[in-house]
Design a protein around this motif. Structure first.
Motif, short mmCIF file in Angstrom:
data_model
loop_
_atom_site.label_atom_id
_atom_site.label_comp_id
_atom_site.label_asym_id
_atom_site.label_seq_id
_atom_site.Cartn_x
_atom_site.Cartn_y
_atom_site.Cartn_z
N ARG A 36 -9.46 4.61 5.45
CA ARG A 36 -8.85 3.70 4.47
C ARG A 36 -9.77 3.45 3.28
O ARG A 36 -9.31 3.07 2.21
CB ARG A 36 -8.51 2.37 5.14
CG ARG A 36 -7.36 2.46 6.16
CD ARG A 36 -7.18 1.12 6.85
NE ARG A 36 -6.89 0.07 5.89
CZ ARG A 36 -5.65 -0.27 5.52
NH1 ARG A 36 -4.61 0.34 6.05
NH2 ARG A 36 -5.45 -1.23 4.64
N LYS A 37 -11.06 3.66 3.46
CA LYS A 37 -12.02 3.42 2.38
C LYS A 37 -12.19 4.63 1.45
O LYS A 37 -12.78 4.50 0.38
CB LYS A 37 -13.39 3.05 2.97
CG LYS A 37 -13.39 1.75 3.75
CD LYS A 37 -14.79 1.46 4.28
CE LYS A 37 -14.82 0.14 5.06
NZ LYS A 37 -16.18 -0.14 5.60
N LYS A 60 -5.75 -0.73 0.14
CA LYS A 60 -6.41 -1.73 -0.71
C LYS A 60 -7.92 -1.64 -0.64
O LYS A 60 -8.61 -2.06 -1.58
CB LYS A 60 -5.93 -3.12 -0.33
CG LYS A 60 -4.48 -3.38 -0.72
CD LYS A 60 -4.06 -4.81 -0.43
CE LYS A 60 -2.64 -5.08 -0.92
NZ LYS A 60 -2.20 -6.46 -0.65
N GLU A 61 -8.47 -1.12 0.45
CA GLU A 61 -9.93 -1.00 0.56
C GLU A 61 -10.51 0.11 -0.30
O GLU A 61 -11.72 0.17 -0.53
CB GLU A 61 -10.34 -0.72 2.02
CG GLU A 61 -10.02 -1.83 2.99
CD GLU A 61 -8.75 -1.54 3.75
OE1 GLU A 61 -8.77 -1.68 4.99
OE2 GLU A 61 -7.75 -1.18 3.09
N THR A 114 -11.82 2.22 -3.22
CA THR A 114 -12.40 1.91 -4.54
C THR A 114 -13.06 3.15 -5.14
O THR A 114 -13.35 4.12 -4.44
CB THR A 114 -13.46 0.80 -4.45
OG1 THR A 114 -14.57 1.25 -3.65
CG2 THR A 114 -12.88 -0.48 -3.86
N GLU A 125 0.82 -1.22 0.00
CA GLU A 125 0.00 0.00 0.00
C GLU A 125 0.85 1.27 0.00
O GLU A 125 0.32 2.37 -0.07
CB GLU A 125 -0.93 -0.01 1.22
CG GLU A 125 -1.95 -1.14 1.20
CD GLU A 125 -2.78 -1.23 2.45
OE1 GLU A 125 -4.03 -1.22 2.34
OE2 GLU A 125 -2.20 -1.30 3.56
N ARG A 142 -17.44 -1.52 -8.61
CA ARG A 142 -16.42 -0.94 -7.75
C ARG A 142 -15.04 -1.45 -8.17
O ARG A 142 -14.83 -2.65 -8.31
CB ARG A 142 -16.67 -1.28 -6.28
CG ARG A 142 -18.02 -0.88 -5.74
CD ARG A 142 -18.31 0.61 -5.85
NE ARG A 142 -17.32 1.44 -5.17
CZ ARG A 142 -17.50 2.75 -4.96
NH1 ARG A 142 -18.61 3.36 -5.41
NH2 ARG A 142 -16.58 3.47 -4.34
N ALA A 201 -10.89 -1.32 -7.34
CA ALA A 201 -9.84 -0.99 -6.38
C ALA A 201 -8.80 -0.08 -7.05
O ALA A 201 -8.35 -0.34 -8.17
CB ALA A 201 -9.19 -2.26 -5.86
#
Length: 408
Positions: free
Chosen positions: A237-238, A264-265, A267, A101, A275, A277
């Protein structure tokens, strides 16, 4: 026939700091014997710390041997640096990231300008105002900003940060696709509390908004209650990509190294609602357009995280923050309204009697031979302000303040 990207033609004729340099050079031609002290452009003045220099020498020596030579490195950065970043910048704050990440870059400016390639050209953007010019200019280049009218771009939502609202931007009253935040802030030198930052995280989660968070100056934070990373708040993180730089932290303006975090979460949506990533997309982009930061620079950055490196970098930051303290005290003592400079290396000065930013800049240059940066160059809400940086030497900062005492 090759056709030009006409969006480039919409850009201001000159970059802000090029305009400043042009005016300063014109003054020097007219007054060649005047000693000009620059507290405007934010380049650093203190040399690389010994731990960094030693690591660079060692890396160069490695490169002169067959076994130690390094050619093309991984586009995402060497694992030794990415692991050091996680261990030192995030784990102590309870933030858990994976090495995949972290993306090593050649300074935050590149990635904050390039990151907009991940999203469609017709996304709307919101910016705190005033703002670092690269955010707006890079969106103009792709055609995302719309048209300019009365100093504002039609597809940009401006979020004013002024003395009247204590430099705390209000949430947009409508949905915005992408929000740019920078804290500690360049140019105002102000910071955001964890509670206020959580409001932005909640807004982004509710509205499916992407946040580009520039944390290039987080090492200057002195207040233990101020967040160093947007990932200190729930749900970030989203919704957020974060940018870091070693330029002002460790004097890497000429060495070039920083990093970007793409969880990584995180999108974004296709038109059909699928969705996608963004982490693998940014990796793909970097593999195509970026050959990685030099091995020597990355070894230098790694040295910042050694016990010696941490101590030496902290001393350099304290040096600049002493400048900021001196400048705040002097300017405040002159009866001027001053902001920032407590958790950031920038002083944001309100011009007396609502004087035009460029007019104040020119008067100070010609009367005190001191250079600042006109606030209007950072956006409409910057009119009536100027920015000082604390990156000069102690001696130059002290002399500049004495000159301003006599002039004002």
């Amino acid at each position: 026939m090759a056709l030009v990207n006409e969006h480039f033609l919409k850009l201001p004729n000159n970059y802000l700091f090029a305009d400043v340099a042009k005016k300063v050079n014109a003054f020097k031609v007219s007054y060649p014997n005047a000693k000009v002290i620059s507290l405007g452009i934010g380049d650093v003045t203190q040399p690389l710390c010994p731990a960094v220099a030693e690591a660079m020498h060692k890396a160069v020596d490695e490169m002169t041997t067959p076994d130690g030579f390094h050619g093309y490195g991984p586009e995402q950065g060497y694992l030794f640096l990415r692991e050091a970043i996680i261990k030192n910048d995030f784990l102590p704050r309870g933030i858990h990231l994976e090495a995949s990440e972290i993306f090593i870059n050649d300074g935050a400016k590149s990635d904050t300008g390039n990151i907009q390639e991940l999203v469609r050209w017709d996304n709307s953007i919101g910016v705190t105002d005033p703002i670092y010019p690269v955010y707006i200019d890079s969106n103009i280049m792709i055609g995302r900003s719309g048209e300019i009218k009365d100093g504002k771009w039609s597809n940009v939502t401006y979020l004013p940060c002024t003395a009247e609202n204590n430099f705390v931007p209000e949430l947009p009253d409508r949905r915005v696709d992408i929000i740019y935040l920078c804290y500690p802030n360049n140019p105002t030198g102000t910071v955001i509390s964890k509670e206020e930052l959580q409001k932005w995280g909640n807004y982004a989660l509710k509205n499916d908004t992407l946040i580009f968070y520039d944390a290039a100056y987080e090492a200057y934070i002195q207040d233990p209650d101020i967040p160093h990373s947007i990932y200190e708040i729930k749900g970030a993180r989203k919704v957020a990509i974060e940018f870091h730089s070693y330029s002002k932290t460790a004097g890497f303006t000429g060495v070039r190294c920083g990093y970007t975090v793409v969880p990584k979460e995180l999108t974004a949506s296709t038109l059909s609602g699928e969705r996608i990533a963004l982490n693998p997309l940014w990796y793909r982009r970097q593999c195509t357009k970026f050959n990685g930061t030099s091995y020597i620079s990355q070894r230098a950055a790694e040295a910042i995280y050694t016990p010696e490196g941490k101590k030496q970098v902290k001393e350099t930051i304290s040096y600049y923050m002493d400048n900021a303290r001196m400048m705040r005290e002097t300017l405040t003592g002159l009866g001027l309204e001053v902001f920032g400079g407590e958790n950031a290396p920038y002083i944001w000065l309100k011009t007396p009697d609502k004087e035009n930013s460029w007019r104040f800049f020119e008067r100070m240059l010609y009367n005190a031979h001191v250079v600042c940066t006109p606030g209007v160059g950072f956006g409409p809400s910057g009119e009536g302000y100027v920015r000082f940086t604390a990156f000069g030497s102690h001696e130059d900062c002290a002399e500049a303040m004495e000159r301003l005492k006599k002039w004002i």
